[in-house]
Motif scaffolding. Sequence first.
Motif, mmCIF file in Angstrom:
data_model
loop_
_atom_site.group_PDB
_atom_site.id
_atom_site.type_symbol
_atom_site.label_atom_id
_atom_site.label_comp_id
_atom_site.label_asym_id
_atom_site.label_seq_id
_atom_site.Cartn_x
_atom_site.Cartn_y
_atom_site.Cartn_z
ATOM 1 N N VAL A 127 -3.028 6.106 -30.448
ATOM 2 C CA VAL A 127 -1.677 6.221 -30.171
ATOM 3 C C VAL A 127 -1.705 7.904 -29.785
ATOM 4 O O VAL A 127 -1.078 8.356 -29.113
ATOM 5 C CB VAL A 127 -0.664 5.771 -30.745
ATOM 6 N N ALA A 128 -2.166 8.706 -31.099
ATOM 7 C CA ALA A 128 -2.139 10.064 -31.156
ATOM 8 C C ALA A 128 -2.765 10.766 -29.775
ATOM 9 O O ALA A 128 -2.619 11.722 -29.349
ATOM 10 C CB ALA A 128 -2.856 10.566 -32.273
ATOM 11 N N LYS A 129 -4.118 10.007 -29.504
ATOM 12 C CA LYS A 129 -4.741 10.721 -28.287
ATOM 13 C C LYS A 129 -4.270 10.385 -27.033
ATOM 14 O O LYS A 129 -4.014 11.329 -26.184
ATOM 15 C CB LYS A 129 -6.106 9.853 -28.224
ATOM 16 N N GLU A 130 -3.283 9.362 -26.796
ATOM 17 C CA GLU A 130 -2.474 9.233 -25.703
ATOM 18 C C GLU A 130 -1.370 10.273 -25.561
ATOM 19 O O GLU A 130 -1.007 10.648 -24.796
ATOM 20 C CB GLU A 130 -2.137 7.725 -25.744
ATOM 21 N N VAL A 131 -0.823 10.514 -26.812
ATOM 22 C CA VAL A 131 0.286 11.361 -26.839
ATOM 23 C C VAL A 131 -0.264 12.584 -26.651
ATOM 24 O O VAL A 131 0.665 13.546 -25.876
ATOM 25 C CB VAL A 131 0.971 11.489 -28.295
ATOM 26 N N MET B 176 5.664 4.093 -33.622
ATOM 27 C CA MET B 176 4.979 2.640 -33.337
ATOM 28 C C MET B 176 3.707 2.292 -34.282
ATOM 29 O O MET B 176 3.943 1.410 -35.154
ATOM 30 C CB MET B 176 4.773 2.369 -31.982
ATOM 31 N N ALA B 177 2.761 3.057 -34.242
ATOM 32 C CA ALA B 177 1.873 3.086 -35.049
ATOM 33 C C ALA B 177 1.867 3.089 -36.275
ATOM 34 O O ALA B 177 1.343 2.426 -37.370
ATOM 35 C CB ALA B 177 0.659 4.166 -34.579
ATOM 36 N N ASP B 178 2.783 4.086 -36.832
ATOM 37 C CA ASP B 178 3.193 4.313 -38.351
ATOM 38 C C ASP B 178 3.830 3.182 -38.880
ATOM 39 O O ASP B 178 3.307 2.694 -39.903
ATOM 40 C CB ASP B 178 4.312 5.489 -38.325
ATOM 41 N N PHE B 179 4.497 2.409 -37.920
ATOM 42 C CA PHE B 179 5.182 1.029 -38.498
ATOM 43 C C PHE B 179 4.139 0.100 -38.656
ATOM 44 O O PHE B 179 4.172 -0.682 -39.711
ATOM 45 C CB PHE B 179 6.254 0.436 -37.436
ATOM 46 N N PHE B 180 3.286 -0.104 -37.736
ATOM 47 C CA PHE B 180 2.300 -1.302 -37.834
ATOM 48 C C PHE B 180 1.347 -0.896 -39.078
ATOM 49 O O PHE B 180 0.683 -1.727 -39.843
ATOM 50 C CB PHE B 180 1.266 -1.057 -36.578
ATOM 51 N N THR B 181 1.010 0.321 -39.376
ATOM 52 C CA THR B 181 0.126 0.715 -40.585
ATOM 53 C C THR B 181 0.752 0.462 -41.752
ATOM 54 O O THR B 181 0.255 0.081 -42.582
ATOM 55 C CB THR B 181 -0.190 2.460 -40.354
ATOM 56 N N ALA C 242 -1.402 -2.858 -25.097
ATOM 57 C CA ALA C 242 0.068 -2.868 -25.268
ATOM 58 C C ALA C 242 0.472 -1.744 -26.175
ATOM 59 O O ALA C 242 1.503 -1.087 -25.984
ATOM 60 C CB ALA C 242 0.437 -4.123 -26.169
ATOM 61 N N ASP C 243 -0.421 -0.908 -27.213
ATOM 62 C CA ASP C 243 -0.246 -0.048 -27.931
ATOM 63 C C ASP C 243 -0.042 1.401 -26.885
ATOM 64 O O ASP C 243 0.758 2.327 -26.907
ATOM 65 C CB ASP C 243 -1.341 0.046 -28.914
ATOM 66 N N LEU C 244 -1.113 1.362 -26.038
ATOM 67 C CA LEU C 244 -1.255 2.717 -25.134
ATOM 68 C C LEU C 244 -0.086 2.698 -24.184
ATOM 69 O O LEU C 244 0.677 3.581 -23.847
ATOM 70 C CB LEU C 244 -2.536 2.643 -24.752
ATOM 71 N N LEU C 245 0.396 1.460 -23.448
ATOM 72 C CA LEU C 245 1.288 1.436 -22.809
ATOM 73 C C LEU C 245 2.679 1.733 -23.540
ATOM 74 O O LEU C 245 3.759 2.369 -22.764
ATOM 75 C CB LEU C 245 1.521 0.198 -21.673
ATOM 76 N N GLY C 246 2.792 0.970 -24.506
ATOM 77 C CA GLY C 246 4.249 1.100 -25.418
ATOM 78 C C GLY C 246 4.274 2.580 -25.798
ATOM 79 O O GLY C 246 5.525 3.230 -25.877
ATOM 80 N N THR C 247 3.280 3.326 -25.995
ATOM 81 C CA THR C 247 3.243 4.863 -26.215
ATOM 82 C C THR C 247 4.128 5.677 -24.978
ATOM 83 O O THR C 247 5.007 6.301 -25.287
ATOM 84 C CB THR C 247 1.865 5.492 -26.411
ATOM 85 N N ASP C 248 3.553 5.281 -23.961
ATOM 86 C CA ASP C 248 4.075 6.005 -22.638
ATOM 87 C C ASP C 248 5.702 5.568 -22.623
ATOM 88 O O ASP C 248 6.742 6.263 -22.187
ATOM 89 C CB ASP C 248 3.509 5.731 -21.475
ATOM 90 N N ASN D 170 -8.320 1.514 -35.413
ATOM 91 C CA ASN D 170 -7.769 3.104 -35.039
ATOM 92 C C ASN D 170 -6.744 3.241 -34.185
ATOM 93 O O ASN D 170 -6.696 3.856 -33.112
ATOM 94 C CB ASN D 170 -9.164 3.607 -34.185
ATOM 95 N N ARG D 171 -5.790 2.367 -34.610
ATOM 96 C CA ARG D 171 -4.439 2.431 -33.691
ATOM 97 C C ARG D 171 -3.775 3.650 -33.917
ATOM 98 O O ARG D 171 -3.263 4.071 -32.675
ATOM 99 C CB ARG D 171 -3.519 1.107 -34.483
ATOM 100 N N ALA D 172 -3.831 4.200 -35.025
ATOM 101 C CA ALA D 172 -2.796 5.507 -34.970
ATOM 102 C C ALA D 172 -3.514 6.634 -34.194
ATOM 103 O O ALA D 172 -2.976 7.330 -33.551
ATOM 104 C CB ALA D 172 -2.965 5.834 -36.385
ATOM 105 N N GLN D 173 -5.145 6.602 -34.121
ATOM 106 C CA GLN D 173 -5.723 7.572 -33.486
ATOM 107 C C GLN D 173 -5.701 7.402 -32.039
ATOM 108 O O GLN D 173 -5.698 8.360 -31.294
ATOM 109 C CB GLN D 173 -7.256 7.537 -33.951
#
Length: 459
Positions: free
Chosen positions: A244-248, A212-217, A194-200, A239-242
């Motif tokens: 998301v950053a990789k997908e971005v 998104m990752a910043d809020f969860f963190t 859900a994190d990765l698809l939510g990123t897109d 590694n949620r933030a990492q």
Amino acid sequence: MRGDSFISRCFAVLLLFSIAAPRALHARVTPSHGFNMFSAQEELQAGQQSAAQVAKQLPVLPESDPVTIYVQRLGQQLAAHAPGEKWPYTFHVVNQKEINAFALPGGPVFVNLGTIQAADNEAELAGVMAHEISHVVQRHGTRAASKQMAAQLPLAILGGVMGQGALSQMAQMGLGFGIGSYFLKNSRTAESEADLLGTDIMYDSGFNPRAMADFFTKLQQEGGARGPQFFSDHPDPGNRAQSVAKEVATLPRKTSYRSDSAEFRDVKQRVAAMRPLTAQQIAQQQQTSAVNATAGGVQASGSVRSFSHRDFSISYPDNWQVFGDQNSAVTIAPQSGVLQNAVAYGVMINTYQPEDANTSLDQATHELLASLRQSNPELRAIGHDENIRVNGIEGKSVDLVGNSPLRDQNGRASQERDWLVALMRQDGTLLYVVSIAPDKDFESLRPTFEQMLKSLRLK
């Protein structure tokens, strides 16, 4: 000719790169798939039924509330960029203090008011909602339910379940997507997806996905009373933030993202002055409603209505309701008798397919009891099963006790009395009726249960 051929080949190579390059830049997460017994129509029905129950059990803000209108508008902007099945997404706000959000199968999304209060900007709120939309896209709820159902059912009857409909079988097993359901508590794998698809989805909607990752963190770092409910339903995949950053990094670079809207700032000012209820206050209200129901709201009227199912017909008190339809498992109960997706007062009617179609009534009944205990381990028979005839049909009668969804003043489950009557049909299946009430109220409702049973006609 050679020169023309060389130029043509160069042009073809350049054209190939011009086509391929955008694909490389516009990398997209592919929604995951898995074993799922639910059709798209059943998924929609499950979500709609559960959403109706949520609206009765939680303090959901009215559709006309400015906060709800804003969340609906933001949600539709995000959902427009959701891949896969175009579910009819709906968005609702729960007047609850704890930070949380959840999605039901087929599109209903609920966001706690406390989440809006905690978001520092519109992108953080959008991140929570895009994350929930992603759970819908990937059908995480019905996939988890399918896995559980397959684990509980013998392989011999699994084929019958598939033909009967997963939603009907789920009701028969006492499972659901109601508040606190196991199937709404996501696994770490589901959270990562859900994190990765939510990123897109966020990126395509113009928001900075890192919010998104910043809020969860931020929630995790603050801890205290803010994060526990959210993380009990949305465990950190690590590694949620990492991630998301990789997908971005796979997406085309943007120099700017959407900033806070004037509407978000107005809503933030509005919710800052609101005092949402705590989870404990909501639970106390639900318990009060249950106590009021016990005080007389469940007593049957003297008039009756008739209900015709494909397998049977039955008469019931006209101040009770039918939950289900002509093709599904059916519960007939007073409206206040259904609590937290469980029946406290009422009658459940369903069919059961024995492993052996030629088995005896006695053996089939005991198989049914074993199946019911798998979904409710506290359930146990009292005394011995007895022979019974209902309008000429041979059957078995069994008295059982278990735990009621009602709680006493100390929070302990009240004792429940269940009366099971199983009737053998011509095709070798059982049609069974379970009359349910707390033990202290069962005798006062027994005449109603008996009258309903006498009116039962098999087809």
